[in-house]
Design a protein around this motif. Structure first.
Motif, PDB file in Angstrom:
ATOM      1  N   LEU A   1     -12.614 -47.941 -25.702  1.00 21.86           N
ATOM      2  CA  LEU A   1     -12.894 -49.311 -26.114  1.00 21.86           C
ATOM      3  C   LEU A   1     -11.767 -50.234 -25.656  1.00 21.86           C
ATOM      4  N   GLU A   2     -12.131 -51.290 -24.953  1.00 19.53           N
ATOM      5  CA  GLU A   2     -11.125 -52.248 -24.485  1.00 19.53           C
ATOM      6  C   GLU A   2     -10.872 -53.341 -25.519  1.00 19.53           C
ATOM      7  N   ASP A   3     -11.890 -53.645 -26.331  1.00 19.35           N
ATOM      8  CA  ASP A   3     -11.736 -54.647 -27.387  1.00 19.35           C
ATOM      9  C   ASP A   3     -10.981 -54.054 -28.567  1.00 19.35           C
ATOM     10  N   THR A   4     -10.631 -54.913 -29.512  1.00 21.89           N
ATOM     11  CA  THR A   4     -10.083 -54.460 -30.785  1.00 21.89           C
ATOM     12  C   THR A   4     -11.241 -54.389 -31.768  1.00 21.89           C
ATOM     13  N   LEU A   5     -11.346 -53.296 -32.492  1.00 25.34           N
ATOM     14  CA  LEU A   5     -12.472 -53.076 -33.394  1.00 25.34           C
ATOM     15  C   LEU A   5     -11.983 -52.834 -34.814  1.00 25.34           C
ATOM     16  N   THR A   6     -12.570 -53.578 -35.752  1.00 23.67           N
ATOM     17  CA  THR A   6     -12.365 -53.334 -37.170  1.00 23.67           C
ATOM     18  C   THR A   6     -13.739 -53.105 -37.781  1.00 23.67           C
ATOM     19  N   VAL A   7     -13.879 -52.038 -38.559  1.00 23.90           N
ATOM     20  CA  VAL A   7     -15.148 -51.724 -39.219  1.00 23.90           C
ATOM     21  C   VAL A   7     -14.923 -51.805 -40.724  1.00 23.90           C
ATOM     22  N   SER A   8     -15.800 -52.553 -41.400  1.00 26.79           N
ATOM     23  CA  SER A   8     -15.699 -52.676 -42.852  1.00 26.79           C
ATOM     24  C   SER A   8     -17.074 -52.526 -43.473  1.00 26.79           C
ATOM     25  N   THR A   9     -17.093 -52.412 -44.783  1.00 31.89           N
ATOM     26  CA  THR A   9     -18.331 -52.328 -45.550  1.00 31.89           C
ATOM     27  C   THR A   9     -18.100 -53.011 -46.886  1.00 31.89           C
ATOM     28  N   LYS A  10     -19.156 -53.283 -47.601  1.00 27.89           N
ATOM     29  CA  LYS A  10     -19.040 -53.837 -48.956  1.00 27.89           C
ATOM     30  C   LYS A  10     -19.281 -52.712 -49.951  1.00 27.89           C
ATOM     31  N   LEU A  11     -18.375 -52.601 -50.893  1.00 28.44           N
ATOM     32  CA  LEU A  11     -18.527 -51.602 -51.944  1.00 28.44           C
ATOM     33  C   LEU A  11     -19.506 -52.100 -52.996  1.00 28.44           C
ATOM     34  N   ARG A  12     -19.893 -51.235 -53.904  1.00 29.88           N
ATOM     35  CA  ARG A  12     -20.833 -51.601 -54.968  1.00 29.88           C
ATOM     36  C   ARG A  12     -20.393 -52.805 -55.779  1.00 29.88           C
ATOM     37  N   ASN A  13     -19.085 -52.887 -56.016  1.00 30.85           N
ATOM     38  CA  ASN A  13     -18.574 -53.987 -56.836  1.00 30.85           C
ATOM     39  C   ASN A  13     -18.424 -55.286 -56.036  1.00 30.85           C
ATOM     40  N   GLY A  14     -18.891 -55.290 -54.768  1.00 32.65           N
ATOM     41  CA  GLY A  14     -18.862 -56.488 -53.959  1.00 32.65           C
ATOM     42  C   GLY A  14     -17.586 -56.696 -53.169  1.00 32.65           C
ATOM     43  N   VAL A  15     -16.625 -55.818 -53.322  1.00 30.72           N
ATOM     44  CA  VAL A  15     -15.350 -55.934 -52.626  1.00 30.72           C
ATOM     45  C   VAL A  15     -15.490 -55.345 -51.216  1.00 30.72           C
ATOM     46  N   ASP A  16     -14.934 -56.046 -50.223  1.00 28.72           N
ATOM     47  CA  ASP A  16     -14.924 -55.517 -48.862  1.00 28.72           C
ATOM     48  C   ASP A  16     -13.925 -54.378 -48.752  1.00 28.72           C
ATOM     49  N   SER A  17     -14.293 -53.375 -47.967  1.00 28.22           N
ATOM     50  CA  SER A  17     -13.407 -52.241 -47.746  1.00 28.22           C
ATOM     51  C   SER A  17     -13.303 -51.995 -46.249  1.00 28.22           C
ATOM     52  N   VAL A  18     -12.091 -52.025 -45.722  1.00 28.62           N
ATOM     53  CA  VAL A  18     -11.867 -51.772 -44.302  1.00 28.62           C
ATOM     54  C   VAL A  18     -11.817 -50.265 -44.087  1.00 28.62           C
ATOM     55  N   LEU A  19     -12.678 -49.768 -43.189  1.00 25.27           N
ATOM     56  CA  LEU A  19     -12.757 -48.342 -42.907  1.00 25.27           C
ATOM     57  C   LEU A  19     -12.029 -47.963 -41.625  1.00 25.27           C
ATOM     58  N   LEU A  20     -11.985 -48.878 -40.681  1.00 24.48           N
ATOM     59  CA  LEU A  20     -11.283 -48.676 -39.409  1.00 24.48           C
ATOM     60  C   LEU A  20     -10.602 -50.007 -39.103  1.00 24.48           C
ATOM     61  N   ASN A  21      -9.290 -49.991 -38.955  1.00 22.87           N
ATOM     62  CA  ASN A  21      -8.548 -51.247 -38.842  1.00 22.87           C
ATOM     63  C   ASN A  21      -7.917 -51.423 -37.461  1.00 22.87           C
TER      64      ASN A  21
END
Length: 159
Positions: free
Chosen positions: A43-63
């Motif tokens: 990957l040449e770009d920078t990638l960040t992967v996140s999701t929303k947890l049940r309580n609505g808080v964002d969680s970064v999985l890959l930074n």
């Protein structure tokens, strides 16, 4: 003498009855970034992967991953669809694609002594197409195997 034989026999029976729980009991889906021929590419770009947890808080999985060929993401145990936000950014753009992974959760039982786990059967994927050209399920069954690719990601060739 009989007492000693009985004691040794019971000790062997009790010591052999324990079940070892798997050390790597993390269930993750493995993603590979591929070129048009299906070959892994960095990957040449920078990638960040996140999701929303049940309580609505964002969680970064890959930074801020750069130069990766593949990565792994956890699979939820109680949602029929996992939703991920793939944020790609380069020197002149910052774009987010949303990815939905439909799945069935399959309870997996090792032993009463082991932590409960779920394996998963990937049923389908859908996604927005800003940077992602397509996603393809390569292996639908997700278990403890974190070496096998489950999903191939094909990026837009114009990026």
């Amino acid at each position: 003498m009989r007492k000693w034989l009985f004691f040794i026999g019971m000790t062997l029976i009790v010591s052999c009855s324990s079940i070892e729980c798997p050390v790597n009991n993390m269930v993750v889906a493995v993603y590979d970034i591929c070129d048009a021929d299906g070959e892994p590419v960095a990957l040449e770009d920078t990638l960040t992967v996140s999701t929303k947890l049940r309580n609505g808080v964002d969680s970064v999985l890959l930074n801020k991953a750069v130069g990766v060929v593949g990565f792994s993401l956890p699979v939820s145990q109680d949602h029929p669809v996992d939703e991920f936000y793939f944020n790609f950014f380069g020197k002149d753009y910052n774009v987010t694609d949303t990815v939905w992974i439909e799945k069935d959760d399959i309870p997996h039982f090792e032993s009463i002594e082991c932590k409960a786990t779920f394996f998963h059967e990937l049923k389908g994927v859908s996604y927005t197409e800003h940077v992602i050209d397509s996603l393809v399920i390569k292996k639908a069954f997700v278990d403890y195997d974190d070496k096998t690719t489950h999903i191939n990601i094909y990026l837009d060739g114009d990026r």
